[in-house]
Design an enzyme around this catalytic site. Structure first.
Site, PDB file in Angstrom:
ATOM      1  N   HIS A 193       0.830  -1.211   0.000  1.00  0.00           N
ATOM      2  CA  HIS A 193       0.000   0.000   0.000  1.00  0.00           C
ATOM      3  C   HIS A 193       0.857   1.250   0.000  1.00  0.00           C
ATOM      4  O   HIS A 193       0.550   2.229  -0.662  1.00  0.00           O
ATOM      5  CB  HIS A 193      -0.894   0.033   1.238  1.00  0.00           C
ATOM      6  N   ARG A 300      -7.739  -5.760 -12.903  1.00  0.00           N
ATOM      7  CA  ARG A 300      -7.548  -7.114 -12.369  1.00  0.00           C
ATOM      8  C   ARG A 300      -8.267  -7.175 -11.022  1.00  0.00           C
ATOM      9  O   ARG A 300      -7.747  -6.696 -10.011  1.00  0.00           O
ATOM     10  CB  ARG A 300      -6.059  -7.411 -12.189  1.00  0.00           C
ATOM     11  N   GLU A 435      -6.119 -15.876 -24.424  1.00  0.00           N
ATOM     12  CA  GLU A 435      -4.860 -16.178 -23.733  1.00  0.00           C
ATOM     13  C   GLU A 435      -4.422 -17.620 -23.976  1.00  0.00           C
ATOM     14  O   GLU A 435      -3.296 -18.002 -23.694  1.00  0.00           O
ATOM     15  CB  GLU A 435      -5.029 -15.989 -22.220  1.00  0.00           C
ATOM     16  N   CYS A 506      -3.809  -6.428 -23.875  1.00  0.00           N
ATOM     17  CA  CYS A 506      -3.608  -5.948 -22.501  1.00  0.00           C
ATOM     18  C   CYS A 506      -2.442  -6.651 -21.802  1.00  0.00           C
ATOM     19  O   CYS A 506      -2.267  -6.521 -20.609  1.00  0.00           O
ATOM     20  CB  CYS A 506      -4.888  -6.079 -21.684  1.00  0.00           C
TER      21      CYS A 506
HETATM   22  C1  PEP Z   1      -2.078 -11.556 -19.782  1.00  0.00           C
HETATM   23  O1  PEP Z   1      -2.052 -12.763 -19.567  1.00  0.00           O
HETATM   24  O2  PEP Z   1      -1.475 -11.016 -20.731  1.00  0.00           O
HETATM   25  C2  PEP Z   1      -2.844 -10.665 -18.903  1.00  0.00           C
HETATM   26  C3  PEP Z   1      -3.010  -9.393 -19.189  1.00  0.00           C
HETATM   27  O3  PEP Z   1      -3.348 -11.194 -17.752  1.00  0.00           O
HETATM   28  P1  PEP Z   1      -2.457 -11.468 -16.434  1.00  0.00           P
HETATM   29  O4  PEP Z   1      -1.104 -10.860 -16.668  1.00  0.00           O
HETATM   30  O5  PEP Z   1      -3.213 -10.869 -15.310  1.00  0.00           O
HETATM   31  O6  PEP Z   1      -2.432 -12.971 -16.400  1.00  0.00           O
HETATM   32 MG    MG Z   2      -3.481 -13.625 -18.173  1.00  0.00          MG
END
Ligand code: PEP
Ligand code: MG
Length: 587
Positions: A193, A300, A435, A506
């Protein structure tokens, strides 16, 4: 006065020079002081009083922080209030006092130890760091067992705060007062934090210094360099001067960032692109926008599970989403349903240890296995959609049936809300993350079922190349520009656009200048990343013409390896735009 240089982890950039102010920490007693049967009632009453006093204090601090730094920073105290109001906490402390006939201090230290052991086994850094919330609340109760002493007023005007660790409530309170120049701590990590708060308040901070509290005393002169993770104790004049000019350079650079943030997100040939932010807490929204984010491309949501000792209620989910949506409005917020399971296990979820967590009951698999949790989360997201800027993202989809199941469940939740006359955005869009290689290969089919796609390149590369994303031994194989990755990314982006739907990236790839150019060349327009990288990416994309990049990338696709591709693109881009990669040095 001895001159020393210490290395730590820079968690909030910038440089400050000033006097030390040491903060004291609570040390839980390991001594078991026994009590007699006659003292038992009194001991329990003492504990009750301390808990009540803690509740009152937390409410006061919460109001103060809300007033001084904003509501989003005061939410942590809701979490703390939940912990201290949790009746099972009082029950377990009372049980230890009664069964062991001991003083409350020892009972607290035992409970604290139990929690710390449980948290230690959590693999994910972000979740593990949340143990400090529990420590914070227990320390406060512990302190409150003592009769009230009027606080000595510290002159903490323009000082550098040095401590073993700053409890989250202490961090929020002290940093919000506006007279802390920097923070230097023995303990801590990127996601504590203190780190998050220091970053959003622009206070330089270095943590993980191990023993700085043993090396300094009140009044020593300190330089805290949060950019390079260094702390200098009692530096000679020449060094101080050197850092003063470094500080100036950094401040100019920061101004440059602010300038870039305000510039239009257009390529040189006028193509619009959208830099967006990946965040984990609602209080990151504002700082992300100040760096140029034009939306939250990935929230997230897993963090919510940490702000609660038990399963988070619908209200806790709702508060976080509502806050995000409100602060971001009118920009969009993509809320990802929880990506929990596998390595991100949590004590309150009682997830079985799996032999191969990355391939196990993770993300949507876990959510569909335990639908009640997903329903609670979807209800909360829908309720927070009243500003009409909320979108949903489902992580780790592998097959068509999962999308259909999620959509059915989504309709069920909407139906329930309608029958309860709860308002929500009836047109709230739903999208999935690509993914898993199987989902990537099926993009043209899957995309028909959803409103948009977001490519999680971190996992997609991990699964496509069979390279553990967090294993140093094989990190040399984790290549975003591997021709196989580029082929699949091109296919995903083109098939989504051919279906008339939106697509974003992302994963970390969106934050890497070279990869971002390749993605632009494939036709990508939405880039979501850790907000600190937004100015850099914006600058790179603004320096090029998308048409030219498209041509360069098309040629690069004919090459055999990541290295050849990288070299070719760098060379071609630099020939055409010699300053493309030089941030802030164009003039
Ligand atoms: C990813 O897998 O690219 C993603 C954005 O999710 P995370 O990094 O939270 O698994
Ligand atoms: Mg991911």
């Amino acid at each position: 006065m001895e001159y020393l240089r210490l290395r730590g982890i820079g968690v909030s950039p910038g440089i400050s020079i000033g006097e030390v102010l040491l903060t004291k920490r609570v040390i839980f007693s390991s001594r078991k002081d026994d009590i007699s049967p006659e003292q038992l009632d009194n001991e329990i009453a003492r504990l009750e009083k301390a808990i009540e006093r803690t509740q009152r204090q937390l409410t006061t601090i919460k109001d103060k922080v809300k007033e001084k730094v904003g509501e989003e920073h005061s939410f942590i105290f809701d979490a703390h209030l939940l912990i201290v109001k949790d009746s099972s906490l009082f029950a377990s402390l009372k049980k230890i006092i009664t069964e062991k006939m001991t003083r409350a201090e020892w009972a607290i230290s035992q409970i604290h130890e139990q929690y710390m052991i449980e948290f230690k086994s959590i693999a994910d850094e972000y979740f593990r760091e949340r143990k400090f919330d529990v420590s914070d609340v227990l320390s406060r109760v512990y302190k409150n067992l003592e009769p009230y002493e009027p606080k000595k007023t510290h002159d903490d005007k323009d000082k550098i705060l040095v401590g073993h660790d700053l409890l989250p409530s202490e961090a929020a309170l002290r940093l919000s007062q506006g007279n802390v120049l920097a923070v230097a701590l023995d303990m801590g990590g990127q996601t504590s934090h203190t780190a998050i708060l220091a970053r959003s308040l622009n206070i330089p901070a270095v943590v993980g210094l191990r023993n700085i509290t043993k090396r300094v005393k009140n009044g020593d002169i300190l330089i805290v360099d949060g950019t390079d993770g260094e702390v200098l104790i009692n530096p000679p004049l020449a060094t101080e001067k050197e850092f003063i000019s470094k500080k100036k350079r950094y401040e100019n650079y920061r101004k440059e960032l602010q300038k870039i943030a305000k510039l239009k997100s257009l390529t040189l040939d006028g193509e619009r692109f959208y830099p967006m932010a990946n965040i984990e807490m609602p209080d990151e929204v504002k700082p992300a926008f100040s760096l140029g984010a034009e939306g939250i491309g990935l929230f997230r949501s897993e963090f919510i599970y940490l702000h609660s000792t038990s399963l988070p209620s619908e209200e806790e989910h709702y508060n976080a989403y509502y806050q995000c949506a409100k602060v971001a409005h009118p920009a969009q917020v993509y809320i990802r349903t929880m990506d929990i399971g596998g390595e991100k296990s949590l004590p309150q979820l009682k997830i079985e240890k799996e032999p191969n967590p990355a391939l196990g009951l993770r993300a949507i698999r876990f959510s569909l296995h335990d639908r009640q949790l997903l329903k609670t989360q979807l209800r909360a997201i829908l309720r927070a959609s009243v500003f009409k800027n909320v979108r949903i993202l489902i992580p780790m989809i592998t097959e068509y049936e999962e999308i259909i199941e999620v959509k059915n469940l989504f309709e069920e939740v909407k139906g329930e809300l309608r029958s309860q006359k709860v308002k929500f955005d009836t047109h709230i869009p739903l999208g999935v993350m690509i993914e898993v290689p199987a989902a990537a290969a099926m993009t043209d089919v899957l995309v028909r079922e959803v409103d948009y796609l977001s490519i999680g390149t971190n996992d997609l590369i991990q699964y496509y190349l069979a390279v553990d994303r967090s294993n140093e031994l094989v990190s040399y194989l984790f290549k975003p520009l591997h021709p196989a990755i580029l082929r699949i990314l091109k296919f995903i982006i083109e098939s989504t656009q051919a279906a008339g739907k939106e697509v974003a990236v992302c994963g970390e790839m969106a934050a890497d200048p070279l990869s971002a150019l390749v993605l632009l060349g494939f036709g990508l327009r939405k880039f979501s990343m850790n907000p600190i990288f937004i100015p850099r990416i914006k600058e790179v994309l603004r320096s090029v013409e998308s048409k030219i990049i498209r041509r360069i990338v098309r040629k690069a696709m004919q090459l055999n390896s990541a290295q050849e591709i990288e070299e070719y693109i760098i060379e071609r881009v630099l020939v055409k735009y010699p300053k493309a990669f030089l941030m802030g040095q164009k003039n």
